[in-house]
Design an enzyme around this catalytic site. Structure first.
Site, short mmCIF file in Angstrom:
data_model
loop_
_atom_site.label_atom_id
_atom_site.label_comp_id
_atom_site.label_asym_id
_atom_site.label_seq_id
_atom_site.Cartn_x
_atom_site.Cartn_y
_atom_site.Cartn_z
N GLY A 15 37.31 50.12 32.92
CA GLY A 15 36.25 49.48 33.68
C GLY A 15 36.01 50.20 35.00
N LEU A 20 34.70 45.96 40.72
CA LEU A 20 36.06 45.85 41.23
C LEU A 20 36.63 47.23 41.58
CD1 LEU A 20 38.61 44.12 41.82
CD2 LEU A 20 39.29 44.56 39.46
N LYS A 151 42.75 38.41 36.64
CA LYS A 151 42.39 37.09 36.14
C LYS A 151 40.94 37.15 35.61
CE LYS A 151 40.14 34.98 40.05
NZ LYS A 151 39.85 33.83 40.82
N ASP A 180 47.36 38.69 41.16
CA ASP A 180 46.72 37.61 41.90
C ASP A 180 46.60 38.12 43.33
OD1 ASP A 180 46.12 35.41 43.51
OD2 ASP A 180 47.27 34.00 42.30
N HIS A 181 45.38 38.50 43.74
CA HIS A 181 45.25 39.23 45.01
C HIS A 181 45.67 38.39 46.21
CE1 HIS A 181 41.24 37.26 45.00
NE2 HIS A 181 41.35 37.31 46.31
N LYS A 185 48.19 39.21 50.14
CA LYS A 185 47.75 38.97 51.51
C LYS A 185 48.96 38.85 52.44
CE LYS A 185 43.36 36.80 50.23
NZ LYS A 185 42.51 37.88 50.75
N HIS A 243 45.35 30.96 42.58
CA HIS A 243 45.62 31.14 44.01
C HIS A 243 46.24 29.91 44.67
CE1 HIS A 243 43.21 34.55 43.17
NE2 HIS A 243 42.03 34.01 43.39
#
Length: 500
Positions: A15, A20, A151, A180-181, A185, A243
């Protein structure tokens, strides 16, 4: 097992012509290169359906990183590490050609067969790609192979389980990195440090001292051009299943015996197992759904969700969720954890508010009013930091108190050089550190919890949609959810002051 600080690998992005890759993946890899976390022994292979050439991909890469250029990183040299192959994910010949290309690049860049396969595309192809990668020999190298999955991982528990079984036929659990971004963080990763490295907090991190916890993740944007995706997802699947529940697990977990991926995941799983189960008939007692109507956001008039492109005018899809979670274990029994997330809200912000219990008797008062509770606020985005709200003596009186705050901002000085979530997670994957990726057990338990809510809402059409104005903080039913327990939402403004 974690490898050295300059890992050698080839990253294959499925992709690579998509949004993204352009917005997140290329800039994140460039920042790692710029910060000398990548040696020159790496390559990135982009595959997608478009008939691009190497030069077209490299041009796209250079455009996506042009704002990040600096003296110590040559963009042309960086882009030369990128290669493109037109690809049909259902055609075994594409995999055979890719295998030849990867073998050549292994020799060219002195990479010992280490490969990351990053699936940045439609999830219905995940199983097919994983199977073909194994069947056509792309994972049979002297080095390691890792599969990174975006996801959504399924759309409910049965579909997630089916997908997992497909992927597990080609990759074992240790090779699968479900991204899972939020877990990349800075201040989400800091939750563990705040808790476990401070004698001020850890002894009080339980139902004896904490009255409730609130997690808010609000966006000012609407669904934009993602109406078709959002109609099949909604806020519950898009935000809560991953999240929000991940943040709950980090906040509520027991101290792990060691800071290893296995031990941290083990404690997170215990939290998800302890979440109080609901029957379909009980969902309305614990959860509220909403859908945005027209309103004013950032001084612009915006349309309702059911007027957005690719959205059913009679849509039953929620753009807002708030809920009350109870964790039935020794540490948290009786402490509600409230979550809310929504689009077209007043501010873009992700905050955690830990509200401590009032003293049984307080000698200082404000003209008969209840004293302000002590709050620990963890600011996740856009600001990163922590604020501790305390009470102190007013200068003009010995018998009253006033709220004060102790503020720490993590990224105020230099937001430009604060690592992006994807940058951290890609680097973790290259080093083999799976701490901040989700294990199947976490995914499974999250879906089991969320599926009950989904079923209740699918069975009963919302009769009041849209039920909150764009530019607000959600429907009034969300406020009532807390009011019946004697609490209210703490709304944190941009300058970190409290708005009741």
């Amino acid at each position: 097992m974690m490898t050295n600080t300059q890992p050698k690998s080839i990253i294959v992005i499925f992709g690579a012509t998509g949004d993204l890759a352009k917005r997140k993946l290329f800039p994140s890899i460039f920042r790692l290169y710029k910060e000398n976390k990548l040696s020159e022994d790496f390559a990135v292979v982009g595959v997608a359906r478009r008939p691009w050439t190497n030069d077209e991909l490299r041009s796209n890469v250079k455009k996506s990183v042009e704002k990040l250029q600096s003296e110590n990183a040559d963009v042309e040299k960086f882009a030369s590490h990128f290669y493109y192959q037109p690809f049909d994910v259902t055609d075994v010949a594409s995999y055979q050609q890719l295998n030849h290309l990867l073998s050549d690049l292994d020799k060219q860049y002195n990479v010992p067969g280490n490969r990351i396969f990053y699936l940045a595309m439609a999830p219905e192809f995940f199983g097919t790609i994983a199977s073909n990668l194994k069947d056509e020999g792309l994972t049979s190298t002297e080095g390691w192979s890792r599969l990174v999955i975006e996801k959504p991982f399924g759309h409910n528990h049965p579909s997630a389980k089916q997908l997992n079984e497909q992927i597990r036929q080609a990759f074992n659990e240790d090779q699968i990195y479900r991204i899972d971004h939020y877990l990349g963080k800075e201040m989400v990763q800091n939750i563990e440090v705040i808790r476990f490295a401070n004698a001020l907090f850890e002894p009080m991190w339980n139902n004896q001292y904490i009255s409730n916890i609130q997690i808010t993740s609000s966006e000012t944007l609407g669904v934009e051009d993602r109406g078709r995706y959002y109609e099949s997802s909604g806020a519950l699947r898009d935000m809560v299943q991953n999240h929000m529940l991940q943040m709950v697990a980090l906040l509520a977990m027991e101290p792990p015996i060691k800071l290893t991926p296995e031990e941290i995941r083990s404690e997170k799983v215990k939290v998800l197992r302890a979440l109080r189960k609901m029957d379909v008939t009980e969902v309305d007692d614990y959860f509220v759904r909403g859908q945005y109507g027209k309103g004013i956001v950032e001084e612009q008039e915006v349309q309702a969700y059911n007027e957005e492109q690719s959205v059913d005018p009679d849509s039953n899809t929620e753009t807002f969720v708030s809920g009350k979670l109870m964790i039935d274990n020794f540490r948290w029994a009786g402490v509600p954890i409230y979550i809310r997330t929504g689009k077209r809200m007043k501010e873009k912000s992700t905050e955690i508010v830990v509200q401590f219990k009032d003293l049984p008797m307080n000698l200082y008062f404000n003209k008969g009013k209840n004293i302000h509770p002590n709050l620990l606020v963890i600011h996740i985005q856009p600001d990163e930091g922590i604020t501790l709200h305390l009470n102190a003596r007013k200068a003009d009186s010995a018998a009253t108190s006033t709220p004060i705050k102790l503020d720490y901002c993590n990224n105020c000085g230099d937001k430009m050089n604060t690592p992006e979530a994807y940058e951290r997670l890609i680097y973790d994957c290259m080093r083999g550190d799976a701490t901040n990726f989700t294990h199947w057990d976490e995914v499974s338990l999250s879906w089991e919890f969320v599926d009950t809510i989904s079923q209740a809402w699918a069975d009963k059409k919302a009769d009041n949609f849209p039920n909150y104005e764009s530019g607000s903080m959600g429907p009034k039913e969300s406020d009532a959810l807390l009011a019946k327990d004697g609490f209210h939402w703490w709304n944190i403004s941009k300058n970190h002051t409290l708005e009741d």
